[in-house]
Design a protein around this motif. Structure first.
Motif, mmCIF file in Angstrom:
data_model
loop_
_atom_site.group_PDB
_atom_site.id
_atom_site.type_symbol
_atom_site.label_atom_id
_atom_site.label_comp_id
_atom_site.label_asym_id
_atom_site.label_seq_id
_atom_site.Cartn_x
_atom_site.Cartn_y
_atom_site.Cartn_z
ATOM 1 N N GLU A 52 0.794 -1.222 0.000
ATOM 2 C CA GLU A 52 0.000 0.000 0.000
ATOM 3 C C GLU A 52 0.830 1.278 0.000
ATOM 4 O O GLU A 52 0.268 2.356 -0.069
ATOM 5 C CB GLU A 52 -0.964 -0.008 1.185
ATOM 6 C CG GLU A 52 -2.007 -1.099 1.063
ATOM 7 C CD GLU A 52 -3.098 -0.978 2.104
ATOM 8 O OE1 GLU A 52 -3.369 0.134 2.582
ATOM 9 O OE2 GLU A 52 -3.676 -2.023 2.438
ATOM 10 N N ARG A 158 -2.895 -9.066 1.194
ATOM 11 C CA ARG A 158 -3.217 -8.786 -0.218
ATOM 12 C C ARG A 158 -4.688 -8.440 -0.379
ATOM 13 O O ARG A 158 -5.050 -7.560 -1.153
ATOM 14 C CB ARG A 158 -2.873 -9.990 -1.101
ATOM 15 C CG ARG A 158 -1.412 -10.207 -1.328
ATOM 16 C CD ARG A 158 -0.791 -9.105 -2.124
ATOM 17 N NE ARG A 158 -1.319 -9.112 -3.479
ATOM 18 C CZ ARG A 158 -1.059 -8.196 -4.387
ATOM 19 N NH1 ARG A 158 -0.268 -7.198 -4.103
ATOM 20 N NH2 ARG A 158 -1.569 -8.272 -5.586
ATOM 21 N N LEU A 159 -5.550 -9.134 0.343
ATOM 22 C CA LEU A 159 -6.982 -8.837 0.304
ATOM 23 C C LEU A 159 -7.262 -7.427 0.822
ATOM 24 O O LEU A 159 -8.057 -6.684 0.222
ATOM 25 C CB LEU A 159 -7.753 -9.875 1.118
ATOM 26 C CG LEU A 159 -9.271 -9.798 1.077
ATOM 27 C CD1 LEU A 159 -9.773 -10.062 -0.336
ATOM 28 C CD2 LEU A 159 -9.867 -10.801 2.039
ATOM 29 N N ARG A 162 -6.047 -4.943 -1.821
ATOM 30 C CA ARG A 162 -6.957 -4.880 -2.985
ATOM 31 C C ARG A 162 -8.232 -4.134 -2.620
ATOM 32 O O ARG A 162 -8.779 -3.403 -3.448
ATOM 33 C CB ARG A 162 -7.276 -6.282 -3.473
ATOM 34 C CG ARG A 162 -6.119 -6.889 -4.213
ATOM 35 C CD ARG A 162 -6.489 -8.175 -4.887
ATOM 36 N NE ARG A 162 -5.302 -8.704 -5.546
ATOM 37 C CZ ARG A 162 -4.981 -9.978 -5.557
ATOM 38 N NH1 ARG A 162 -5.752 -10.852 -4.957
ATOM 39 N NH2 ARG A 162 -3.903 -10.381 -6.177
ATOM 40 N N SER A 163 -8.716 -4.318 -1.402
ATOM 41 C CA SER A 163 -9.924 -3.578 -0.992
ATOM 42 C C SER A 163 -9.625 -2.085 -0.873
ATOM 43 O O SER A 163 -10.481 -1.262 -1.160
ATOM 44 C CB SER A 163 -10.474 -4.122 0.312
ATOM 45 O OG SER A 163 -9.590 -3.871 1.389
ATOM 46 N N ASP A 165 -7.365 -0.516 -2.714
ATOM 47 C CA ASP A 165 -7.203 -0.043 -4.094
ATOM 48 C C ASP A 165 -8.550 0.121 -4.804
ATOM 49 O O ASP A 165 -8.689 0.956 -5.685
ATOM 50 C CB ASP A 165 -6.328 -0.999 -4.905
ATOM 51 C CG ASP A 165 -4.876 -0.923 -4.491
ATOM 52 O OD1 ASP A 165 -4.483 0.073 -3.849
ATOM 53 O OD2 ASP A 165 -4.111 -1.876 -4.800
ATOM 54 N N ALA A 166 -9.529 -0.685 -4.405
ATOM 55 C CA ALA A 166 -10.827 -0.666 -5.088
ATOM 56 C C ALA A 166 -11.593 0.628 -4.779
ATOM 57 O O ALA A 166 -12.433 1.043 -5.567
ATOM 58 C CB ALA A 166 -11.661 -1.860 -4.659
#
Length: 167
Positions: A52, A158-159, A162-163, A165-166
């Motif tokens: 991040e 990673r989850l 990704r959340s 980044d979304a």
């Protein structure tokens, strides 16, 4: 009446760090593996920093460091400063030269765990005159045991990344 909205991603990050802290401070001390207690908060700080960036990594390192100081009963700010610096450094490295991948994550976790293992051993090494080889063996053993748990934490980190980044 004005409502304050707390981003869902922030709630997920706080829930993750509290869960990691609970594992490290309340569960793993009672379940040592080969005589070593795994350390997970530096792994979490490195993972967030790697995936991040430096600013979030520094903030997460600050929070993880404060929780580490509480869990380890260390002098004030020992781990707070160290994990903040590690979070910023890993974040900068991930933004410039490191690939955001599993091998980079494991290598960064290894070095962060070795650095954080050295901090409690500093007084033993320089003031008590304990053999450096035995201290290195202890640090390496604890690091390797902690890296076992870094693998499953990778997927959660990673989850989370990704959340983040979304949004």
């Amino acid at each position: 009446m004005r409502r304050i909205k707390i981003p869902f991603v922030l709630v997920l990050h706080i829930a993750f760090i509290v869960a990691v802290y609970a594992l490290q401070a309340m569960i793993f001390p009672h379940l040592p593996i080969a005589g070593y207690v795994p350390v997970l908060l530096p792994v979490a700080a490195v993972g967030i920093a790697l995936f991040e960036g430096a600013s979030r990594g520094g903030g997460y390192g600050l929070l993880a460091g404060m929780l580490c100081d509480v869990a380890f009963h260390q002098p004030v700010l020992a781990m707070t400063v160290t994990l903040t610096a590690i979070g910023i450094a890993c974040g900068i490295l991930s933004e410039t030269i490191l690939a955001r991948s599993f091998p980079s994550y494991i290598v960064c976790c290894f070095f962060a765990l070795m650095i954080t293992s050295f901090i409690p051993m500093f007084t033993l090494l320089f003031y008590a005159g304990v053999d450096p080889f035995s201290l290195f063996q202890l640090a390496l053993g604890q690091t390797l045991v902690s890296l076992i748990f870094a693998c499953p934490l990778y997927f959660f980190i990673r989850l989370l990344a990704r959340s983040a980044d979304a949004l």
